[in-house]
Design a protein around this motif. Structure first.
Motif, PDB file in Angstrom:
ATOM      1  N   ASN A  67      39.421   1.955   1.067  1.00 23.74           N
ATOM      2  CA  ASN A  67      38.789   0.654   0.897  1.00 23.74           C
ATOM      3  C   ASN A  67      38.338   0.450  -0.552  1.00 23.74           C
ATOM      4  OD1 ASN A  67      38.233  -0.866   3.650  1.00 23.74           O
ATOM      5  ND2 ASN A  67      38.202   1.338   4.036  1.00 23.74           N
ATOM      6  N   THR A  68      39.281   0.578  -1.453  1.00 16.51           N
ATOM      7  CA  THR A  68      38.955   0.508  -2.880  1.00 16.51           C
ATOM      8  C   THR A  68      38.626  -0.904  -3.336  1.00 16.51           C
ATOM      9  OG1 THR A  68      41.317   0.291  -3.357  1.00 16.51           O
ATOM     10  CG2 THR A  68      40.364   2.505  -3.441  1.00 16.51           C
ATOM     11  N   ALA A  69      39.059  -1.912  -2.578  1.00 20.66           N
ATOM     12  CA  ALA A  69      38.794  -3.289  -2.987  1.00 20.66           C
ATOM     13  C   ALA A  69      37.310  -3.634  -2.886  1.00 20.66           C
ATOM     14  CB  ALA A  69      39.604  -4.257  -2.121  1.00 20.66           C
ATOM     15  N   ALA A  70      36.601  -2.880  -2.103  1.00 21.64           N
ATOM     16  CA  ALA A  70      35.180  -3.170  -1.913  1.00 21.64           C
ATOM     17  C   ALA A  70      34.327  -1.954  -2.247  1.00 21.64           C
ATOM     18  CB  ALA A  70      34.930  -3.626  -0.482  1.00 21.64           C
ATOM     19  N   LEU A 116      24.712  -6.938  -4.581  1.00 21.62           N
ATOM     20  CA  LEU A 116      25.579  -7.728  -3.700  1.00 21.62           C
ATOM     21  C   LEU A 116      25.750  -9.144  -4.234  1.00 21.62           C
ATOM     22  CD1 LEU A 116      24.190  -6.518  -0.239  1.00 21.62           C
ATOM     23  CD2 LEU A 116      26.443  -6.002  -1.213  1.00 21.62           C
ATOM     24  N   CYS A 117      24.702  -9.673  -4.832  1.00 23.70           N
ATOM     25  CA  CYS A 117      24.779 -11.011  -5.431  1.00 23.70           C
ATOM     26  C   CYS A 117      25.835 -11.046  -6.537  1.00 23.70           C
ATOM     27  CB  CYS A 117      23.403 -11.395  -5.976  1.00 23.70           C
ATOM     28  SG  CYS A 117      23.314 -13.040  -6.698  1.00 23.70           S
ATOM     29  N   ILE A 118      25.854 -10.009  -7.346  1.00 22.99           N
ATOM     30  CA  ILE A 118      26.857  -9.925  -8.418  1.00 22.99           C
ATOM     31  C   ILE A 118      28.245  -9.726  -7.826  1.00 22.99           C
ATOM     32  CG2 ILE A 118      27.632  -8.525 -10.362  1.00 22.99           C
ATOM     33  CD1 ILE A 118      24.659  -7.912 -10.914  1.00 22.99           C
ATOM     34  N   ALA A 119      28.334  -8.848  -6.834  1.00 22.51           N
ATOM     35  CA  ALA A 119      29.640  -8.544  -6.229  1.00 22.51           C
ATOM     36  C   ALA A 119      30.289  -9.769  -5.606  1.00 22.51           C
ATOM     37  CB  ALA A 119      29.478  -7.437  -5.185  1.00 22.51           C
ATOM     38  N   PHE A 120      29.482 -10.653  -5.006  1.00 20.69           N
ATOM     39  CA  PHE A 120      30.043 -11.810  -4.317  1.00 20.69           C
ATOM     40  C   PHE A 120      29.862 -13.114  -5.091  1.00 20.69           C
ATOM     41  CE2 PHE A 120      29.269  -8.824  -0.767  1.00 20.69           C
ATOM     42  CZ  PHE A 120      30.554  -8.788  -0.236  1.00 20.69           C
ATOM     43  N   SER A 214      20.981  -4.831   5.065  1.00 24.65           N
ATOM     44  CA  SER A 214      21.974  -4.881   3.987  1.00 24.65           C
ATOM     45  C   SER A 214      23.301  -5.450   4.489  1.00 24.65           C
ATOM     46  CB  SER A 214      22.193  -3.484   3.399  1.00 24.65           C
ATOM     47  OG  SER A 214      21.006  -2.994   2.824  1.00 24.65           O
ATOM     48  N   LEU A 215      23.692  -5.063   5.718  1.00 20.69           N
ATOM     49  CA  LEU A 215      24.911  -5.627   6.300  1.00 20.69           C
ATOM     50  C   LEU A 215      24.764  -7.127   6.524  1.00 20.69           C
ATOM     51  CD1 LEU A 215      25.879  -2.873   8.913  1.00 20.69           C
ATOM     52  CD2 LEU A 215      27.133  -3.491   6.842  1.00 20.69           C
ATOM     53  N   ALA A 216      23.565  -7.558   6.944  1.00 21.68           N
ATOM     54  CA  ALA A 216      23.335  -8.990   7.147  1.00 21.68           C
ATOM     55  C   ALA A 216      23.422  -9.748   5.830  1.00 21.68           C
ATOM     56  CB  ALA A 216      21.965  -9.210   7.795  1.00 21.68           C
ATOM     57  N   VAL A 217      22.796  -9.208   4.776  1.00 20.65           N
ATOM     58  CA  VAL A 217      22.833  -9.859   3.461  1.00 20.65           C
ATOM     59  C   VAL A 217      24.255  -9.890   2.913  1.00 20.65           C
ATOM     60  CG1 VAL A 217      22.074  -9.661   1.061  1.00 20.65           C
ATOM     61  CG2 VAL A 217      20.436  -9.311   2.919  1.00 20.65           C
ATOM     62  N   ALA A 218      24.956  -8.765   3.020  1.00 22.99           N
ATOM     63  CA  ALA A 218      26.331  -8.705   2.523  1.00 22.99           C
ATOM     64  C   ALA A 218      27.236  -9.668   3.293  1.00 22.99           C
ATOM     65  CB  ALA A 218      26.860  -7.277   2.634  1.00 22.99           C
ATOM     66  N   SER A 219      27.027  -9.760   4.609  1.00 26.71           N
ATOM     67  CA  SER A 219      27.832 -10.677   5.422  1.00 26.71           C
ATOM     68  C   SER A 219      27.624 -12.113   4.978  1.00 26.71           C
ATOM     69  CB  SER A 219      27.454 -10.540   6.902  1.00 26.71           C
ATOM     70  OG  SER A 219      27.688  -9.232   7.373  1.00 26.71           O
ATOM     71  N   ALA A 220      26.357 -12.496   4.815  1.00 31.26           N
ATOM     72  CA  ALA A 220      26.057 -13.868   4.412  1.00 31.26           C
ATOM     73  C   ALA A 220      26.609 -14.176   3.026  1.00 31.26           C
ATOM     74  CB  ALA A 220      24.550 -14.104   4.451  1.00 31.26           C
ATOM     75  N   MET A 221      26.472 -13.217   2.094  1.00 37.48           N
ATOM     76  CA  MET A 221      26.963 -13.454   0.741  1.00 37.48           C
ATOM     77  C   MET A 221      28.488 -13.469   0.672  1.00 37.48           C
ATOM     78  SD  MET A 221      24.385 -11.390  -1.801  1.00 37.48           S
ATOM     79  CE  MET A 221      22.669 -11.891  -2.007  1.00 37.48           C
TER      80      MET A 221
END
Length: 663
Positions: A67-70, A116-120, A214-221
């Motif tokens: 899963n290198t893309a993420a 996560l904000c930067i990543a997405f 963290s999963l919830a924040v990442a999902s939303a972003m």
């Protein structure tokens, strides 16, 4: 992702407790049951090391298997989970100050959400909200971890839901990380649900909270609907936030342990741990399914949110529907009495036999030692342990009934033949919650002492109270007027009135309340704390700085109490400890500090905010009051200054500076 990752995470989750249990037992990392616990036996805690290890290794294997893309996203998720777990482990093993713990939780939230904000490519306001959610949910998961199986099931079901969301949205990283979390907590369930049992501890609940938030924040972003992303957490959020809001509205300490969460009340209605945990899980799963239907079936987001709220409302009402009732709100009323008349002089009054109740405490022992040194016959008496429910504390009938006891009769016998009784006993815990022990010690005991002293024919009874009963008044005085701002100050104010009203109606026994100010002395923890504050960067006073302080010396209080006890002159029913002549600036300087003088308007604005918080979070009220006293001080006015002058200024200076020649 391969099934090998799932297998390895599962094996780690199952096997790690075999290695961890002996260590936990060796270092005594265990929870003992108390009145707020849902368990009844001493149980090892810290088993959350197993899901911590399973998630950490599982996430790394997810990266290693393609899963290198993420990479950045998975590393951020792993970092948040592991950092929170290590923080929880430190709390389990050593314990951490609340501010340190809360600050580090916020740091974890900021780090994960910002990354996560930067990543997405999201806006920074999203990072701020995400950070707050992660930090808050770490605590929420900890609050909700009170039943066998509840956290393991929450991790299992929520992880599976996020895994499914990843599959539906084509986000392989979300599928993989969600399943790892699910397997990590599922593998812990056998250890938690079978005897002798093993608790996650803070390490496990922190990992759970950080992982799911963290999963919830990442999902939303990543583009998933916010309602969908939060749906698996909805029941935990509702239970905790509604419980905190209700406790704040009732004036209860919101940060102290309790048993009023909906899931706890379900067990009070007869459900077992497993049954209550399954009930919570069913409602959580229902909310999560509604959230999944938004992207999967095209359900309107607002309609989905409304259904989730409805599910949460039904869950919150379930304990009441099953017969659970909350305890009544603590009362803040006071006994309504008229101010007693001034006490007439006692000609040729030379007391010989003194009784000091609570002579093992800081003030009581100092008073007893002083009297012995002066050649008096002193009896050191241990106070009976009394209990008085806060809800009925202001009801004179309840107090009168309590007097019909063996403890009261024993007190009368102990007082017989004495000239002066000094009640220095009580609970000196300003941040104490409103409970039966607090009101028993600070309100009921004074009534016992007053009535027992009259029954035993004692000439004079003195009750040591606290100037805290008058709260934020600009000037402390010797009136009946009080403004209690906490359970402690309310219990002390009530104790004063019960003491003055439960004495002898014929007036043969003098009843005197002495209000002590902020007493400092060698070896007292509060004095050492005061020195630390004075020498820290927070040491400051509001301009101009010369306002009187309530800080006083133990020598001054002891001298005042003993002189009042032996006085043949007129006395007041309430007498205030004399002001020792120091300003707010003086006492900080004497304690070794270099206090800054702040603009008064800044101090006033800060205190307004703190008082507002104190109405919502009672624990803040006490800290805010101490800050107010440091900055603004408080004037003091006594009618007996000439008859009872204060101790010389150098006495308090010597105590605060830690000089041995203080007195």
């Amino acid at each position: 992702m391969t099934w090998g990752v799932v297998a390895i995470a599962g094996v780690l989750g199952l096997a790690t407790p075999l290695l961890v249990r002996p260590l936990l037992r060796r270092y005594g990392v265990a929870d003992d049951p108390n009145e707020r616990s849902s368990h009844r036996e001493r149980t090892l805690r810290g088993g959350g090391v197993a899901p911590l290890l399973a998630i950490g290794v599982g996430y790394l294997l997810v990266l290693a298997l393609g899963n290198t893309a993420a990479v950045g996203t998975v590393l951020l998720l792993a970092g948040a989970a592991v950092a929170a777990g290590l923080l929880g482990l430190a709390e389990d093993v050593r314990g951490l100050p609340v501010m340190v713990r809360a600050s580090l939780q916020l740091v974890i939230g900021i780090g994960a959400a910002a990354g996560l904000c930067i990543a997405f490519g999201q806006q920074w306001w999203a990072a701020a909200l995400g950070a707050l959610l992660i930090a808050a949910y770490i605590n929420i998961a900890n609050f909700m971890d009170g039943l066998n199986g509840i956290s393991g099931l929450h991790g299992l079901l929520s992880g599976m839901v996020y895994g499914a969301l990843g599959a539906f949205s084509g986000s392989a990283w979300l599928t993989a990380t969600g399943i790892v979390v699910a397997v990590a907590f599922a593998s812990f369930l056998p250890w938690n649900l079978t005897r002798p049992g093993l608790f996650l501890g803070d390490v496990g609940s922190y990992v759970l909270g950080a992982s799911l938030a963290s999963l919830a924040v990442a999902s939303a972003m990543s583009g998933i609907s916010l309602v969908t992303a939060l749906a698996p957490l909805a029941i935990y959020l509702a239970d905790t936030l509604v419980t905190l809001a209700r406790r704040a509205a009732r004036g209860e300490p919101v940060l102290r342990p309790h048993r009023t969460h909906a899931y706890q009340r379900l067990t009070d209605t007869g459900l077992s741990h497993v049954q209550a945990s399954l009930t919570v899980s069913v409602f959580s799963l229902g909310a999560a399914i509604v959230g999944v239907l938004i992207p999967l079936a095209g359900l309107n987001q607002w309609a989905g949110a409304a259904v989730i709220v409805a599910i949460a409302v039904v869950y919150l009402l379930l304990p009441r529907l099953r017969g659970s009732r909350l305890p009544r709100k603590p009362q803040t009323a006071l006994v309504d009495i008229d101010r007693p008349a001034a006490i007439a002089p006692r000609v040729d009054f030379y007391p010989k036999r003194w009784i000091v109740l609570g002579a093992s405490g800081f003030v009581g022992s100092a008073v007893a030692d002083h009297l012995v040194a002066a050649g008096h016959d002193v009896v050191r008496l241990t106070a009976p342990r009394l209990a008085l429910m806060p809800e009925t504390a202001a009801n004179p009938i309840s107090v009168e009934r309590a007097l019909n006891s063996d403890d009261f009769d024993a007190l009368v016998r102990a007082f017989e033949g004495s000239d002066v009784v000094i009640n220095a006993a009580g609970r000196a815990t300003p941040d104490s919650p409103a409970d039966a022990d607090l009101y028993g010690a600070n309100a009921l005991l004074p009534a016992f002492v007053a009535r027992a002293a009259s029954s035993a024919g004692v000439a004079r009874a003195i009750h040591l109270s606290s100037a805290a009963v008058q709260g934020r008044r600009s000037t402390l005085d010797e009136s009946l007027d009080t403004s209690p701002f906490s359970p402690y100050s309310h219990s002390k104010a009530l104790g004063e009135r019960l003491f003055l009203s439960f004495g002898s109606p014929d007036g043969e026994t003098d009843h005197v309340v002495i209000r002590a100010t902020s007493v400092q002395g060698p070896g007292r923890a509060t004095t050492e704390s005061f020195r630390h504050i004075a020498r820290s960067f927070v040491a400051s006073v509001a301009a101009p700085g010369n306002q009187p302080t309530v800080v006083s010396s133990i020598d001054g209080l002891v001298d005042f109490v003993t002189r009042v006890g032996g006085s043949s002159g007129p006395l007041g029913p309430i007498m205030l400890q004399p002001w020792e002549g120091h300003s707010a600036y003086d006492v900080l300087s004497a304690a070794g500090g270099s206090p800054r003088i702040l603009p008064r308007w800044i101090c006033t604005m800060v205190l307004v905010v703190v008082r507002g918080l104190g109405r919502v979070i009672p624990e803040v009220a006490g800290a805010g009051r101490r800050l107010e006293l440091m900055w603004l001080g408080q004037d003091q006015r006594s009618e007996y200054t000439l008859e009872f002058p204060a101790m010389p200024n150098h006495v308090l200076v010597g105590i605060l500076s830690n000089r041995e020649d203080a007195s």
